[in-house]
Design a protein around this motif. Structure first.
Motif, PDB file in Angstrom:
ATOM      1  N   ILE A  91       0.835  -1.210   0.000  1.00 23.06           N
ATOM      2  CA  ILE A  91       0.000   0.000   0.000  1.00 23.06           C
ATOM      3  C   ILE A  91       0.873   1.266   0.000  1.00 23.06           C
ATOM      4  N   ASN A  92       1.930   1.250   0.832  1.00 25.66           N
ATOM      5  CA  ASN A  92       2.789   2.433   0.917  1.00 25.66           C
ATOM      6  C   ASN A  92       3.411   2.788  -0.422  1.00 25.66           C
ATOM      7  N   SER A  93       3.806   1.764  -1.166  1.00 21.89           N
ATOM      8  CA  SER A  93       4.469   2.045  -2.439  1.00 21.89           C
ATOM      9  C   SER A  93       3.496   2.706  -3.402  1.00 21.89           C
ATOM     10  N   PHE A  94       2.222   2.406  -3.229  1.00 23.37           N
ATOM     11  CA  PHE A  94       1.217   3.038  -4.072  1.00 23.37           C
ATOM     12  C   PHE A  94       0.974   4.472  -3.607  1.00 23.37           C
ATOM     13  N   ALA A  95       0.932   4.643  -2.264  1.00 30.43           N
ATOM     14  CA  ALA A  95       0.668   5.966  -1.699  1.00 30.43           C
ATOM     15  C   ALA A  95       1.771   6.947  -2.067  1.00 30.43           C
ATOM     16  N   GLU A  96       2.993   6.441  -2.202  1.00 32.04           N
ATOM     17  CA  GLU A  96       4.132   7.327  -2.522  1.00 32.04           C
ATOM     18  C   GLU A  96       3.947   8.040  -3.857  1.00 32.04           C
TER      19      GLU A  96
END
Lengths: 669, 182
Positions: free
Chosen positions: A662-667
Motif C-alpha cells: 500500500i505504501n508504495s502506491f501511496a508514494e
C-alpha cells in the motif's frame, strides 16, 4: 534482494491497451529490480524459459510476473521458478489483464496503472518469506449422504475401487425417488427392474456400510480428515436380529392408519411397515406416532409373533461416529407441493388448479404410483376419486417451474420428458383414451429425447397444446380445463376425467441445514452450489465434499448417475495419495503477544481456531492462547483483521507485506 | 424502470405501467382465463406479442384493448408477474392520445357513455348508459329484445342510484381528463 520483473503481452489481451515494453523499462529502475523484460506469451514454454534463464544468469531470488489473474497461471509461474531454484512463495503476480487492460481503453493511463500494479508487488515481494506446503494425511474412506440412485452409484463406484463407504439414508430403505417410478424415459424400461439389482449390490457389498433410517448430525474436520456424527433413528426393531420375515407387519392390527409416503399418499400403511416389497434393508419400522403400544401401552402383538425377539420398544436414537476422508452429498430433491402448506414452503400455491381440492388432480409422482405395477392400483390406470378409468386425461407442464409469480424461475428440466412418458404410458394402457399435454416449450435435449417426444405425438397420438392453463374447475363430475392454444390463437376447453400436474423439482426441506452442517454454499432455492459451473461441477466450495444428482439442480436419472460417478472419481483422486499438500497460506498466532481473548475463534467461519495451553517446565498452565489448525484454516484472513493485539498473521499476506504494497502506491501521490 | 435504446411507444408503456412487455414469455395463461376473450379479435397474449414485435399499430387498432373489462384475472394469474390488464389500459390511453380509433368504432363510444354515467351519478346507471350509447351510435333498436328480460330481472333501473356527493366524483374525473391533456 535481487528481483526479476517479467511483463506478458498475453497476445493482444494486455499489449493492446498497455505499452508492455515501457512498463518493463520503467520497472527496471525500481530499487531491488535487477532484471526486467517483456514477452508476447510469458506462460508459453519459451516464456517460462526466459524466466528460468534470468533466474540463473542474474542470480534472482524473487520474481514478479505482470500478466493475467493468478487464478489462471500462478501455478505455472510458481512451478517454473521453483524448477529454477526459487521458493514458489517468492513469486508474485500483478494482474495486468483482468485488473487493467480489459477494463481500460486509454493506453497511457493503463500503462501508468500497470507500472503501479507491478511496483506494489515488487515492494511486497521484498517481505515475502519462503513457505513450505502443508502436508495432511488422508483417511481413505468415504461418506455418501443419500441412498437414491446417485448415492447408490457413487457408493458402488468407490467400493468397487477398493475403498470403504458409509452410506447414510434418511428413510427406512434406500432407492429414493427412482424406486417410486413406473417406467423410465427414453426407453420405457421398468424403473425398479434396473434399480433393485443395484440396491441389492449395495446391501451385499463387503465394503459398503449401509446406515438406513439415519441422518447426518454433525461434520467436523477437513479434506481427508472428516469426523462425522450420524443419528441412527430408533426403528424399534433390532436390525442385527431381524430376518425380514414380515410376520410383524402382517400381524400389526392397525392396518390403514397412515398414508404411505412411498405411494405419495394414494394408499395407506400399518403402524409397522416396510415402505415397499423390495426395500433394502428389508427391516420394518414402527411409526411411533400411530402405534397402539406407544399410545396406550397395550398390544405388543408384533413382539409376540417375532421369533427372533427383534422388536425393541425401548430403543433410543443412537449417535454413531465415522471417520472419512471424502463426503459425497446426494440428498436429491422433492416435488413442489402445490396445496398450500405455508410451514413447508415459501410458495403461494396454485389455487386455480385445485390440487388438494379435486381428488383427480394429481402430481407427477402420484401418477407414477398409479402407473406402477407396485402401486395402489397394481398398475391399472384408475383415477383416485372413484377408481374408474379416465377416458380423457390432461397433463400440465411447468407447474411451479418457470413461474416467477408463484413458484420458481428455473426450468425443472425433467418434466417435458416425464410428461411425454406419462402420456405414452396412459395411451398404452387406455387405447381409446385421449391425452392432452399443455406445454410452453418442449425441452428435450438429450440422447434419443426429442425422438421420444415425437413418438408420443406421432405414434401414440398425444395432443400437444402450446399454452398455459388458466383454471381448472369441477362441473358434472368432470374437470374443466381452461386453456388457450397460442399457436392457433383459439381458446381450448377440455372436460377431463383426470389432470396430472408436472410440478417443479425443488430442494429438500432440510437442505439449508445440511449445507450449514457441511459448510457448503447453496443457492436461493436451497440447492447446493458447485464450485465452478463449468470446470468444477461436482466439487463444492469446501475441499473433500462433492455433489451428485438433484441436490445440486433439477436433474434426470442419466445425468444423476454420471454426476455420481464423477463425484466418486473425485473422491478416488483424493484417495490416490497418502498425504495431501495444501497451500501454506494459513493464519499463524504469535503466542508471545496473544492475550487469549479468542475473538478470532468467534469470527472464524471454518472452526479452525482452538485453545492451546502454554505451560511452564513444571507443567503449570501459564496462559491459554489461540492456536490455528492449519488443516482447517482456509486463509480468509478474518482472524487477522479481528485480532486487537495484532497477534494473528496470515502467512503470505503478513501485515508488513500488505503495508509495503500500500505504501508504495501511496508514494506515487 | 428506464431502459436504453427502447422504442418510444415501449418506453411510454413502461412509464405508464412500470413493467416491460419483454417480460411476457407468451405462455397464453392470460388468454386462457380471460372471461371476455371470446369477443376479442386478438387474444391478450397476441396483443402483447404485437408490441414485442414492434407492430404497434396492430396492437393499438385491436378491438381487444377496448373490450378488456379490466377484471385483472390475467394479472393475478400471470406466472411472470406481468399485468396484462395494466398493459391494456396503457394501450387504450396511448390509442386515445394518438387518435387511433379501434377497428370497431363503437367501442370508444361505449367507454365515453359509461364514464359519463359515473361522472353524473357516481356509479353506473344502466338506462342512462343505454340512452347515451344508443344516441351516440344511432343503433337505437339493436339489442331491444333483451330489454324485457333485463328489466324483469331488475338489471335496469329507471332512476339512477346516485351517490351522496356526485360533485367529488365529477371533480376527480375532470381532474383526470385535464391531467391527461396536459
Amino acid at each position: 534482494m535481487r528481483i526479476g520483473v517479467f511483463i506478458c503481452h498475453c497476445g493482444e489481451n494486455i499489449g493492446r491497451t498497455v505499452d508492455c515494453p515501457s512498463v518493463a523499462s520503467a520497472c527496471a529502475n525500481f530499487s531491488g529490480v535487477v532484471h526486467a523484460e517483456d514477452y508476447k506469451y510469458m506462460c508459453s514454454d519459451p516464456g517460462q524459459n526466459l524466466i528460468k534463464q534470468a533466474i540463473k544468469e542474474k542470480n534472482l531470488d524473487a520474481v514478479v510476473v505482470g500478466s493475467c489473474s493468478p487464478h489462471m497461471h500462478e501455478k505455472t509461474f510458481r512451478k517454473a521458478c521453483s524448477d529454477a531454484g526459487i521458493n514458489p512463495f517468492l513469486v508474485e503476480m500483478a494482474n495486468l489483464r483482468e485488473h487493467c487492460s480489459w477494463i481500460h481503453d486509454d493506453v497511457p493511463s493503463a500503462t501508468r496503472k500497470a507500472i503501479d500494479l507491478v511496483r506494489m508487488l515488487v515492494e511486497k515481494v521484498k517481505f515475502n518469506e519462503p513457505l513450505i506446503p502443508i502436508r495432511v494425511p488422508v483417511t481413505k474412506r468415504a461418506l455418501v449422504i443419500g441412498g437414491g440412485i446417485s448415492g447408490i452409484q457413487a457408493s458402488l463406484d468407490i467400493a468397487n475401487a477398493g475403498y470403504e463407504v458409509v452410506l447414510v439414508e434418511k428413510e427406512p430403505s434406500i432407492g429414493g425417488h427412482m424406486s417410486q417410478l413406473s417406467e423410465t424415459f427414453p426407453t420405457l424400461d421398468c424403473s425398479q427392474c434396473i434399480l433393485t439389482p443395484r440396491m441389492v449390490e449395495v446391501y451385499q457389498h463387503p465394503r459398503i456400510k449401509l446406515v438406513s433410517y439415519s441422518e447426518v448430525e454433525n461434520v467436523e474436520g477437513f479434506i481427508g480428515n472428516f469426523s462425522v456424527t450420524i443419528r441412527k433413528k430408533a426403528r424399534s426393531v433390532k436390525d442385527e436380529l431381524c430376518t425380514g420375515c414380515g410376520l410383524c407387519v402382517q400381524k400389526c392390527p392397525i392396518k390403514k392408519v397412515a398414508l404411505s409416503d412411498f405411494d405419495e399418499g394414494l394408499a395407506t400403511r400399518p403402524a409397522m411397515y416396510v415402505p415397499f416389497p423390495q426395500a433394502v434393508p428389508n427391516i420394518p419400522v414402527i411409526d411411533r406416532s400411530v402405534c397402539t403400544y406407544f399410545k396406550t401401552g397395550k398390544c405388543q402383538l408384533c413382539k409376540k409373533v417375532c421369533g427372533r425377539e427383534a422388536i425393541d420398544f425401548e430403543q433410543q436414537d443412537q449417535l454413531i461416529k465415522e471417520d472419512v476422508g471424502a463426503i459425497i452429498v446426494a440428498t436429491g430433491y422433492k416435488l413442489y407441493t402445490i396445496d398450500k402448506k405455508p410451514d413447508e414452503s415459501m410458495i403461494k400455491g396454485y389455487g386455480e388448479y385445485g390440487y388438494g381440492k379435486f381428488k383427480d388432480v394429481v402430481d407427477g409422482l402420484q401418477f407414477e404410483r398409479i402407473a406402477s405395477a407396485s402401486g395402489p392400483t397394481s398398475g391399472e390406470m384408475l383415477r383416485p376419486s372413484d377408481k374408474t378409468t379416465p377416458k380423457k386425461i390432461v397433463f400440465i407442464q411447468c407447474v411451479g417451474s418457470r413461474d416467477e409469480s408463484k413458484g420458481f424461475s428455473y426450468c425443472s428440466k425433467i418434466c417435458c420428458m416425464y410428461t411425454a412418458k406419462h402420456a405414452m404410458l396412459y395411451k398404452h394402457k387406455v387405447h381409446d383414451g385421449e391425452a392432452y399435454v399443455f406445454y410452453m416449450d418442449i425441452r428435450a435435449g438429450g440422447k434419443n429425447y426429442d425422438e421420444f417426444v415425437r413418438r408420443a405425438i406421432e405414434e401414440d397420438g398425444v395432443k400437444y397444446i402450446r399454452g398455459r392453463v388458466s383454471k381448472i374447475y369441477e362441473e358434472n363430475g368432470k374437470l374443466i380445463v381452461k386453456g388457450e392454444d397460442t399457436l392457433a390463437g383459439v381458446r381450448v376447453e377440455i372436460d377431463a376425467d383426470m389432470v396430472v400436474l408436472a410440478t417443479a423439482m425443488i430442494a429438500q426441506n432440510d437442505s439449508v441445514k445440511l449445507a450449514q452442517t457441511l459448510s457448503v454454499s447453496y443457492d436461493k432455492y436451497g440447492f447446493f452450489n458447485e464450485s465452478h459451473p463449468k470446470l468444477k461441477p461436482v466439487e463444492t466450495s469446501t475441499g473433500g465434499i462433492f455433489l451428485a444428482g438433484a441436490c445440486n439442480a433439477p436433474r434426470d436419472i442419466p445425468d444423476s448417475v454420471s454426476m455420481a460417478s464423477a463425484a466418486a472419481a473425485k473422491a478416488l483422486v483424493l484417495f490416490g495419495s497418502d498425504v495431501l499438500e495444501r497451500e501454506p497460506v494459513v493464519a499463524k498466532v504469535n503466542e508471545a503477544t496473544c492475550a487469549g481473548c479468542f475473538y478470532c475463534q468467534k469470527v472464524c467461519a471454518y472452526n479452525a481456531i482452538e485453545q492451546k495451553e502454554i505451560k511452564d517446565r513444571q507443567g503449570n498452565v501459564i496462559k491459554v492462547v489461540a492456536y490455528v489448525n492449519s488443516g482447517l484454516c482456509q486463509g480468509c484472513g478474518t482472524c487477522n483483521a479481528t485480532c486487537p493485539s495484532k497477534s494473528v498473521e496470515l502467512l503470505g499476506f503478513k501485515d508488513d507485506q500488505i503495508y509495503a504494497q500500500i505504501n508504495s502506491f501511496a508514494e506515487v501521490f | 424502470m428506464e431502459n436504453n435504446h427502447v422504442h418510444p411507444t415501449i418506453q411510454k408503456i413502461i412509464n405508464l405501467t412500470n413493467q416491460d412487455p419483454a417480460n411476457c414469455y407468451q405462455c397464453g395463461k392470460c388468454s386462457a382465463g380471460c372471461p371476455v376473450r371470446d369477443y376479442f379479435d386478438d387474444a391478450p397474449n397476441r396483443v402483447i406479442r404485437f408490441v414485442q414485435l414492434g407492430l404497434y399499430d396492430r396492437a393499438l387498432k385491436s378491438k381487444a384493448i377496448w373490450l378488456c373489462a379490466g377484471c385483472q384475472t390475467c394479472s393475478s394469474r400471470c406466472p411472470q408477474n406481468f399485468e396484462p390488464a395494466k398493459f391494456m389500459d396503457a394501450l387504450r390511453e396511448i390509442a386515445a392520445e394518438e387518435g387511433i380509433a379501434p377497428s370497431d368504432k363503437n367501442v370508444q363510444k361505449f367507454h365515453k357513455a359509461f364514464l359519463n354515467q359515473i361522472k353524473n351519478n357516481g356509479r353506473s346507471f344502466e338506462l342512462g348508459l343505454i340512452r347515451d350509447y344508443k344516441l351516440a351510435t344511432g343503433k337505437l333498436f339493436q339489442d331491444i329484445d333483451a330489454a324485457p328480460t333485463a328489466i324483469l330481472k331488475g338489471k335496469i333501473g329507471f332512476t339512477p342510484h346516485k351517490i351522496k356527493d356526485t360533485k367529488k366524483i365529477k371533480s376527480i374525473i375532470d381532474k383526470a381528463v385535464k391531467g391527461n391533456t396536459k
